[in-house]
Scaffold this motif. Structure first.
Motif, mmCIF file in Angstrom:
data_model
loop_
_atom_site.group_PDB
_atom_site.id
_atom_site.type_symbol
_atom_site.label_atom_id
_atom_site.label_comp_id
_atom_site.label_asym_id
_atom_site.label_seq_id
_atom_site.Cartn_x
_atom_site.Cartn_y
_atom_site.Cartn_z
ATOM 1 N N THR A 370 0.832 -1.203 0.000
ATOM 2 C CA THR A 370 0.000 0.000 0.000
ATOM 3 C C THR A 370 0.866 1.253 0.000
ATOM 4 O OG1 THR A 370 -1.758 -1.177 1.189
ATOM 5 C CG2 THR A 370 -1.801 1.225 1.260
ATOM 6 N N GLY A 371 1.935 1.224 0.800
ATOM 7 C CA GLY A 371 2.849 2.358 0.795
ATOM 8 C C GLY A 371 3.618 2.465 -0.508
ATOM 9 N N ARG A 372 4.059 1.328 -1.028
ATOM 10 C CA ARG A 372 4.822 1.343 -2.278
ATOM 11 C C ARG A 372 4.016 1.901 -3.426
ATOM 12 N NH1 ARG A 372 5.590 -1.780 -6.800
ATOM 13 N NH2 ARG A 372 3.942 -3.244 -6.215
ATOM 14 N N LEU A 373 2.729 1.552 -3.473
ATOM 15 C CA LEU A 373 1.863 2.013 -4.557
ATOM 16 C C LEU A 373 1.248 3.382 -4.276
ATOM 17 C CD1 LEU A 373 0.074 -1.377 -5.328
ATOM 18 C CD2 LEU A 373 1.832 -0.262 -6.704
ATOM 19 N N GLY A 374 1.460 3.907 -3.066
ATOM 20 C CA GLY A 374 0.936 5.227 -2.735
ATOM 21 C C GLY A 374 -0.578 5.313 -2.773
ATOM 22 N N ILE A 375 -1.261 4.342 -2.152
ATOM 23 C CA ILE A 375 -2.729 4.293 -2.187
ATOM 24 C C ILE A 375 -3.278 5.225 -1.101
ATOM 25 C CG2 ILE A 375 -4.742 2.784 -2.157
ATOM 26 C CD1 ILE A 375 -2.878 0.441 -2.779
ATOM 27 N N ALA A 376 -3.518 6.460 -1.468
ATOM 28 C CA ALA A 376 -3.896 7.481 -0.490
ATOM 29 C C ALA A 376 -5.195 7.147 0.227
ATOM 30 C CB ALA A 376 -3.996 8.841 -1.172
ATOM 31 N N CYS A 377 -6.155 6.574 -0.486
ATOM 32 C CA CYS A 377 -7.450 6.298 0.147
ATOM 33 C C CYS A 377 -7.378 5.125 1.134
ATOM 34 C CB CYS A 377 -8.519 6.043 -0.907
ATOM 35 S SG CYS A 377 -8.143 4.715 -2.055
ATOM 36 N N ALA A 378 -6.214 4.489 1.256
ATOM 37 C CA ALA A 378 -6.045 3.423 2.242
ATOM 38 C C ALA A 378 -5.696 3.962 3.614
ATOM 39 C CB ALA A 378 -4.957 2.458 1.783
ATOM 40 N N ALA A 379 -5.461 5.264 3.735
ATOM 41 C CA ALA A 379 -5.011 5.840 5.001
ATOM 42 C C ALA A 379 -5.918 5.503 6.185
ATOM 43 C CB ALA A 379 -4.846 7.357 4.854
ATOM 44 N N PRO A 380 -7.259 5.559 6.058
ATOM 45 C CA PRO A 380 -8.093 5.201 7.217
ATOM 46 C C PRO A 380 -7.872 3.769 7.696
ATOM 47 C CG PRO A 380 -9.381 6.408 5.587
ATOM 48 C CD PRO A 380 -8.075 6.094 4.943
ATOM 49 N N VAL A 381 -7.700 2.835 6.764
ATOM 50 C CA VAL A 381 -7.452 1.442 7.155
ATOM 51 C C VAL A 381 -6.082 1.332 7.814
ATOM 52 C CG1 VAL A 381 -7.344 -0.952 6.363
ATOM 53 C CG2 VAL A 381 -8.853 0.678 5.203
ATOM 54 N N LEU A 382 -5.095 2.007 7.254
ATOM 55 C CA LEU A 382 -3.756 1.966 7.823
ATOM 56 C C LEU A 382 -3.743 2.558 9.229
ATOM 57 C CD1 LEU A 382 -1.643 3.041 4.706
ATOM 58 C CD2 LEU A 382 -1.818 0.750 5.687
ATOM 59 N N ARG A 383 -4.492 3.635 9.438
ATOM 60 C CA ARG A 383 -4.547 4.217 10.784
ATOM 61 C C ARG A 383 -5.134 3.222 11.782
ATOM 62 N NH1 ARG A 383 -7.444 8.734 8.265
ATOM 63 N NH2 ARG A 383 -5.909 10.088 7.242
ATOM 64 N N HIS A 384 -6.148 2.485 11.345
ATOM 65 C CA HIS A 384 -6.750 1.476 12.223
ATOM 66 C C HIS A 384 -5.734 0.400 12.574
ATOM 67 C CE1 HIS A 384 -9.694 -1.356 13.835
ATOM 68 N NE2 HIS A 384 -9.169 -2.279 13.034
ATOM 69 N N VAL A 385 -5.000 -0.093 11.592
ATOM 70 C CA VAL A 385 -3.985 -1.113 11.852
ATOM 71 C C VAL A 385 -2.923 -0.561 12.797
ATOM 72 C CG1 VAL A 385 -2.179 -2.545 10.814
ATOM 73 C CG2 VAL A 385 -4.386 -2.280 9.656
ATOM 74 N N TYR A 386 -2.502 0.671 12.541
ATOM 75 C CA TYR A 386 -1.477 1.301 13.389
ATOM 76 C C TYR A 386 -1.927 1.318 14.850
ATOM 77 C CZ TYR A 386 1.614 4.855 15.331
ATOM 78 O OH TYR A 386 2.514 5.520 16.115
ATOM 79 N N ARG A 387 -3.159 1.716 15.095
ATOM 80 C CA ARG A 387 -3.636 1.845 16.473
ATOM 81 C C ARG A 387 -3.820 0.486 17.152
ATOM 82 N NH1 ARG A 387 -7.350 5.585 13.930
ATOM 83 N NH2 ARG A 387 -6.753 7.761 14.369
ATOM 84 N N GLU A 388 -4.311 -0.490 16.406
ATOM 85 C CA GLU A 388 -4.794 -1.713 17.029
ATOM 86 C C GLU A 388 -3.797 -2.867 17.059
ATOM 87 O OE1 GLU A 388 -7.547 -1.853 18.677
ATOM 88 O OE2 GLU A 388 -8.094 0.190 18.128
ATOM 89 N N THR A 389 -2.876 -2.955 16.115
ATOM 90 C CA THR A 389 -2.025 -4.135 16.075
ATOM 91 C C THR A 389 -1.183 -4.252 17.335
ATOM 92 O OG1 THR A 389 -0.324 -5.316 14.820
ATOM 93 C CG2 THR A 389 -0.158 -2.918 14.856
#
Length: 472
Positions: A370-389
């Motif tokens: 997701t970071g490599r491809l620069g998928i900007a609209c994935a940010a909400p999902v990434l924030r969730h993973v960041y907080r919860e993992t």
């Protein structure tokens, strides 16, 4: 060791267990008894799912310093009766590593506690390794007698001593003891060192295990025998095939990949995939449809290793499958897909989080992609993973993906990442955190001046602030 129970991410305990920067920031504003209780809980009940790769010790040691925390509970844990009953190093390893960092920061009580445990505790070798990096020669020499007393002066005890010397992570204490003026100690340690070197040489000279014969069928038989013993040998067996098989053996290998025994089938699939055989992709698809769980896992793993354009193109067709091959296709596209594959990778990321949660193993690859491809609209999902993992490594990779996709990262998560438990995450934060925040500037200065900080982090810090600002 049982998997740790992780508290909710919004609690102080949950933040500290995860090693998040916000854990430290919240602990410093919480009532001190509450903060110390949560900190001790983490140190005495290691919260890491993989304690051999995730970092927590420096993170917790720094918080002990900030809170001026006492070490009474660590001492009680180390010298509890359970230390004799449960010698697993994972029970005490984190506490000993924290003490090691505290000793480096000048906490004399931590140094004395390490010395006592090295002399009397079950996990003495870990404590000795910590002391090897921090204690002076006199302190280490004082431990020679109690450590050697652990090994009886009989053939079995001498063999155990030789193994301990040979396998020591830090050799400094043993080298000191080999030169000890007390002949009873020096002679014994030198003899153990020589025996350990000879044993290592013997192990290198003799075969490490059974080896297959030099034919395709012999390699298949060896892989199957390993599977029956509970040892998955298809990966080394596939490497053996590379040396054994010729063009005339292809039909036999393809046949094994179609309907051979599990050991042969796994080996053949791996060999054909690694060689980019034109039939490999179809055989992998067939194996997923008809194979056992072992075969399916091997087929999926073989597919993910393929680097060809044909494999990437097939992944685009498989990405929507609701099975293991579909999940693997999403990971292949995350690693090797192009801009046209962003939607498929985003869908795979969302489905993985929805179906398996924020600690799913597949997320490591999908987050990177997701970071490599620069998928900007994935940010909400990434924030969730960041907080919860619960995985600090996955959180660090997620932070890297957010840095590439989320415009608010520099003023948001990057700030707390400066206090993160993983040095790679702190390095990322040092390069991205917005210095308009006063906390950021002060933290960068502290990291630059901290002798325990990793060199890569300090290099990143110094790229953001001038030399005059790092002076203490």
């Amino acid at each position: 060791m049982f998997d740790p129970v992780i508290a909710p991410s919004g609690t102080l305990l949950g933040l500290l267990q995860r090693g998040r920067g916000d854990g430290t920031l919240h602990a410093l504003t919480a009532p001190r008894p509450e903060a110390l209780a949560a900190l001790n809980h983490c140190v005495l009940r290691d919260p890491r799912h993989d304690w051999q790769v995730e970092n927590r010790s420096l993170y917790y040691a720094r918080l002990y310093l900030d809170l001026n925390g006492e070490l009474d509970e660590i001492e009680a844990h180390l010298f509890d009766a359970e230390d004799v009953l449960d010698a697993d190093e994972s029970r005490t390893g984190l506490a000993l590593a924290v003490l090691g960092h505290l000793a480096s920061y000048g906490r004399r009580d931590a140094l004395e506690l390490l010395r006592r445990y090295a002399a009397h505790g079950s996990n003495w070798a870990w404590a000795l390794d910590e002391l090897a990096l921090r204690d002076d020669d006199a302190g280490l020499r004082a431990l020679a007698a109690p450590v050697l007393a652990r090994f009886p002066a009989d053939p079995e005890g001498e063999a155990e001593l030789a193994a301990a010397v040979r396998d020591a992570f830090e050799p400094r204490p043993w080298r000191l003891w080999a030169e000890d003026p007390r002949s009873s100690i020096a002679t014994r340690v030198r003899a153990a060192h020589e025996a350990g070197c000879f044993d290592r040489w013997q192990r290198q000279m003799r075969p490490s295990g059974p080896r297959p014969g030099w034919s395709v069928q012999a390699v298949f038989d060896w892989a199957q025998q390993g599977l029956e013993r509970g040892a998955a040998l298809h990966v080394p067996a596939a490497r053996c095939l590379t040396a054994v098989a010729g063009p005339e053996d292809r039909a036999e290998i393809v046949g094994a990949a179609k309907d051979g025994g599990d050991g042969a089938r796994c080996t053949a699939l791996r060999y054909l995939a690694d060689g980019n055989d034109p039939d490999a992709l179809d055989l992998i698809e067939g194996a997923v449809a008809t194979g056992s769980t072992v075969v399916v896992d091997a087929a999926v793993d073989a597919f993910e290793r393929m680097r060809s354009l044909a494999a990437v193109d097939r992944a685009r067709g498989w990405a929507r499958r609701p099975d293991a091959l579909g999940a693997a296709a999403g990971r292949v596209l995350a690693c090797r897909g192009g801009a046209q594959d962003r939607d498929l990778v985003l869908t795979a990321l969302r489905e993985a989080v929805r179906g398996e949660g924020p600690d799913a193993p597949t997320l490591w690859t999908l987050v990177d992609g997701t970071g490599r491809l620069g998928i900007a609209c994935a940010a909400p999902v990434l924030r969730h993973v960041y907080r919860e993992t619960a995985s600090s490594h996955l959180r660090g990779r997620t932070a890297r993906a957010l840095a590439a996709t989320d415009p608010s990262f520099a003023t948001g998560f990057a700030v707390e990442c400066l206090w993160d438990c993983e040095e790679t995450t702190r390095e990322l934060a040092a390069r991205h955190a917005e210095t308009g925040d006063a906390r950021v500037v002060e933290r960068l200065r502290r990291l630059a001046a901290d002798p325990a900080e990793e060199a890569e982090v300090q290099t990143a810090v110094r790229s953001r602030i001038g030399p005059e600002e790092t002076a203490v």
